[in-house]
Design an enzyme around this catalytic site. Structure first.
Site, PDB file in Angstrom:
ATOM      1  N   LYS A   1      -6.831   0.026   6.219  1.00 20.63           N
ATOM      2  CA  LYS A   1      -5.645   0.280   7.042  1.00 20.63           C
ATOM      3  C   LYS A   1      -5.420   1.774   7.187  1.00 20.63           C
ATOM      4  O   LYS A   1      -5.568   2.533   6.222  1.00 20.63           O
ATOM      5  CB  LYS A   1      -4.422  -0.368   6.413  1.00 20.63           C
ATOM      6  CG  LYS A   1      -3.113  -0.045   7.143  1.00 20.63           C
ATOM      7  CD  LYS A   1      -1.934  -0.097   6.212  1.00 20.63           C
ATOM      8  CE  LYS A   1      -0.771   0.675   6.804  1.00 20.63           C
ATOM      9  NZ  LYS A   1       0.428   0.574   5.979  1.00 20.63           N
TER      10      LYS A   1
ATOM     11  N   LYS B   1      -2.273  -3.810  14.043  1.00 19.48           N
ATOM     12  CA  LYS B   1      -0.982  -3.881  13.365  1.00 19.48           C
ATOM     13  C   LYS B   1       0.039  -3.121  14.200  1.00 19.48           C
ATOM     14  O   LYS B   1       0.417  -1.990  13.889  1.00 19.48           O
ATOM     15  CB  LYS B   1      -1.075  -3.321  11.937  1.00 19.48           C
ATOM     16  CG  LYS B   1       0.217  -3.524  11.140  1.00 19.48           C
ATOM     17  CD  LYS B   1       0.044  -3.172   9.671  1.00 19.48           C
ATOM     18  CE  LYS B   1       1.368  -3.367   8.926  1.00 19.48           C
ATOM     19  NZ  LYS B   1       1.245  -3.127   7.471  1.00 19.48           N
TER      20      LYS B   1
ATOM     21  N   GLU C   1      -3.415   0.753  13.537  1.00 15.64           N
ATOM     22  CA  GLU C   1      -1.952   0.751  13.479  1.00 15.64           C
ATOM     23  C   GLU C   1      -1.337   2.039  14.028  1.00 15.64           C
ATOM     24  O   GLU C   1      -1.090   2.987  13.283  1.00 15.64           O
ATOM     25  CB  GLU C   1      -1.473   0.542  12.031  1.00 15.64           C
ATOM     26  CG  GLU C   1       0.039   0.510  11.889  1.00 15.64           C
ATOM     27  CD  GLU C   1       0.502   0.438  10.441  1.00 15.64           C
ATOM     28  OE1 GLU C   1       1.719   0.496  10.218  1.00 15.64           O
ATOM     29  OE2 GLU C   1      -0.349   0.343   9.535  1.00 15.64           O
TER      30      GLU C   1
ATOM     31  N   SER D   1       2.019  -8.595   8.894  1.00 13.55           N
ATOM     32  CA  SER D   1       1.517  -7.726   7.832  1.00 13.55           C
ATOM     33  C   SER D   1       2.709  -6.911   7.364  1.00 13.55           C
ATOM     34  O   SER D   1       2.880  -5.745   7.713  1.00 13.55           O
ATOM     35  CB  SER D   1       0.397  -6.818   8.342  1.00 13.55           C
ATOM     36  OG  SER D   1      -0.035  -5.934   7.313  1.00 13.55           O
TER      37      SER D   1
ATOM     38  N   TYR E   1       5.435   6.665   4.269  1.00 10.65           N
ATOM     39  CA  TYR E   1       4.941   6.099   3.013  1.00 10.65           C
ATOM     40  C   TYR E   1       3.476   6.393   2.837  1.00 10.65           C
ATOM     41  O   TYR E   1       2.843   5.977   1.924  1.00 10.65           O
ATOM     42  CB  TYR E   1       5.198   4.590   2.934  1.00 10.65           C
ATOM     43  CG  TYR E   1       4.527   3.732   3.956  1.00 10.65           C
ATOM     44  CD1 TYR E   1       3.380   3.022   3.635  1.00 10.65           C
ATOM     45  CD2 TYR E   1       5.034   3.605   5.231  1.00 10.65           C
ATOM     46  CE1 TYR E   1       2.764   2.214   4.562  1.00 10.65           C
ATOM     47  CE2 TYR E   1       4.425   2.793   6.153  1.00 10.65           C
ATOM     48  CZ  TYR E   1       3.305   2.092   5.835  1.00 10.65           C
ATOM     49  OH  TYR E   1       2.701   1.290   6.766  1.00 10.65           O
TER      50      TYR E   1
ATOM     51  N   ASP F   1       0.813  -1.214   0.000  1.00 10.30           N
ATOM     52  CA  ASP F   1       0.000   0.000   0.000  1.00 10.30           C
ATOM     53  C   ASP F   1       0.847   1.266   0.000  1.00 10.30           C
ATOM     54  O   ASP F   1       0.371   2.339   0.368  1.00 10.30           O
ATOM     55  CB  ASP F   1      -0.925   0.003   1.211  1.00 10.30           C
ATOM     56  CG  ASP F   1      -0.154  -0.128   2.521  1.00 10.30           C
ATOM     57  OD1 ASP F   1       0.876  -0.817   2.544  1.00 10.30           O
ATOM     58  OD2 ASP F   1      -0.601   0.454   3.533  1.00 10.30           O
TER      59      ASP F   1
ATOM     60  N   GLU G   1       2.018   3.058  14.918  1.00  5.99           N
ATOM     61  CA  GLU G   1       3.386   2.542  14.851  1.00  5.99           C
ATOM     62  C   GLU G   1       4.301   3.309  15.799  1.00  5.99           C
ATOM     63  O   GLU G   1       4.409   4.530  15.716  1.00  5.99           O
ATOM     64  CB  GLU G   1       3.923   2.643  13.423  1.00  5.99           C
ATOM     65  CG  GLU G   1       5.351   2.149  13.288  1.00  5.99           C
ATOM     66  CD  GLU G   1       5.883   2.162  11.870  1.00  5.99           C
ATOM     67  OE1 GLU G   1       7.091   1.900  11.688  1.00  5.99           O
ATOM     68  OE2 GLU G   1       5.093   2.445  10.936  1.00  5.99           O
TER      69      GLU G   1
END
Length: 399
Positions: free
Chosen positions: A186, A268, A226, A337, A399, A74, A228
């Site tokens: 996501k 995630k 998610e 993932s 990203y 993605d 992170e």
């Protein structure tokens, strides 16, 4: 529009410790009743019944099936362009299509991969032969997913931190993604340890994830949650654990405040590791111990699956750490993932040349199988290539 009663967590603070959630009980086919603190009935979206069925039938039987995980492809067009430029290719739609076609048409991929997170461009693309990528995935029994956030931007009032944009228009976009064939979503936001993290940044990350998750469920998409914890920094593993616990406490508090169905989400998370610049590296057993400690303190067993991100670890490190976490039973399906940790060797093998496609696809299967074995707790690093051992950490990665 379905009307469903949900339990609402009225915890005294934004922490799971001190608040308990009772197990859901069925009344008929769709009513979920609380046996502890109950709020007024809440009107759920039209997809509530389907979402619950999806969480049970798809995410347990498909996404969270033994030995399978998620392939994340993605990357935004800009980030995909950076990957292509590393092998001498221009960032054009035909080149992006060719690379993603290589990945998604790999024969036998569905044996190890249960879901694929796509960028919006890919969701609407077809192969050069005219077959929709969504249909390519269906043929391999791989569930299509979609990245829905709009990326990180500076967070005013913070300690040089970021917040994730994309809530505006998310409901209408999600409805269109569902029509196109996506069945999960996501949203990636980040927490930076060198920047504090500030209470503002943690709360903003948690609230954004919760609003996104609620909107996704309203539109029939199972959300991947998610936040992170970036690898940036020279802090020890104990500091990462502290910050991760804080972040996940906030996330679940706001998920409950937004009436998100825990049975209909995936997580995630980052693995709990020392900062990338810390003087001492942690072995897989230590990383597994700290990561599972954090999860058991913060994640309710109602969540069907935990699909780790690799976060700049080498391909082999990500696999070894996943293997270590599956050496004993967990309350959830613990899998992967991965993006770079599945694609790095593939990209370097391909080099943009048609004659290398078959070799590149074999490289993808090697990595996918390795992570499949790690999910089953049966992986061995014997015979791993030198390329698989190279770290991929990028400071401030986006990203």
């Amino acid at each position: 529009m379905a009307c469903v009663s949900f339990a609402k967590l009225n915890a005294p603070s934004s922490s799971w410790i001190g608040g308990q959630q009772s197990l859901p009980q069925r009344s008929g086919s769709s009513a979920w009743l609380a046996t502890r603190r109950v709020s007024l009935p809440i009107r759920a979206g039209a997809y509530t019944d389907e979402l619950i069925k999806t969480a049970v039938s798809v995410f347990f039987k498909t996404i969270a099936s033994p030995g399978r995980g998620i392939l994340a492809i993605d990357e935004s067009n800009a980030t995909c362009g950076k990957r292509l430029s590393s092998i001498g290719l221009d960032n054009t739609e035909p080149n992006r299509q060719a690379y993603r076609q290589l990945l998604l048409t790999t024969p036998g991929l569905g044996e190890y991969i249960s879901g694929a997170i796509l960028f919006e461009e890919t969701l609407y693309q077809s192969t050069t032969d005219g077959k929709k990528f969504v249909d390519v995935l269906h043929d391999q029994k791989i569930v299509p997913g979609i990245k829905v956030d709009k990326g990180l931007v500076p967070l005013p009032g913070s300690n040089n931190e970021s917040w994730c944009q994309g809530l505006d228009g998310l409901s209408s976009r999600s409805a269109e993604y569902y029509k196109q064939g996506a069945r999960f979503a996501k949203w990636r936001t980040v927490v930076s340890i060198p920047c504090g993290p500030s209470a503002l940044a943690v709360k903003e990350a948690a609230w954004g994830l919760a609003r996104y998750a609620a909107i996704s469920q309203e539109n029939g998409l199972v959300p991947i949650v998610e936040p992170e914890i970036l690898l940036d920094g020279d802090h020890p593993i104990e500091r990462t654990l502290e910050v991760a616990e804080k972040a996940w406490a906030e996330v679940f508090y706001y998920l409950a405040e937004n009436n998100v169905i825990f049975e209909g989400i995936l997580l995630k998370p980052s693995m709990v590791t020392p900062g990338a610049e810390h003087k001492e590296r942690a072995n897989p057993e230590t990383i597994a111990k700290y990561t599972l400690t954090m999860l058991k303190r913060r994640v309710p067993p109602a969540v069907p699956g935990i699909m780790f991100l690799s976060g700049g670890q080498s391909e082999m490190e990500a696999t070894l750490n996943l293997h270590a976490m599956n050496q004993s039973p967990n309350p959830w399906h613990v899998s992967f993932s991965y993006a770079r940790a599945l694609q790095n060797t593939v990209l370097k093998t391909w080099q943009g040349r048609p004659e290398n496609v078959e070799a590149a696809q074999k490289a993808l299967l090697v990595r996918a199988k390795a992570n499949s074995l790690a999910q089953l707790g049966k992986y061995s690093a014997e015979g791993e290539s030198e390329e698989a051992k190279k770290g991929m950490f990028v400071k401030g990665y986006t990203y």
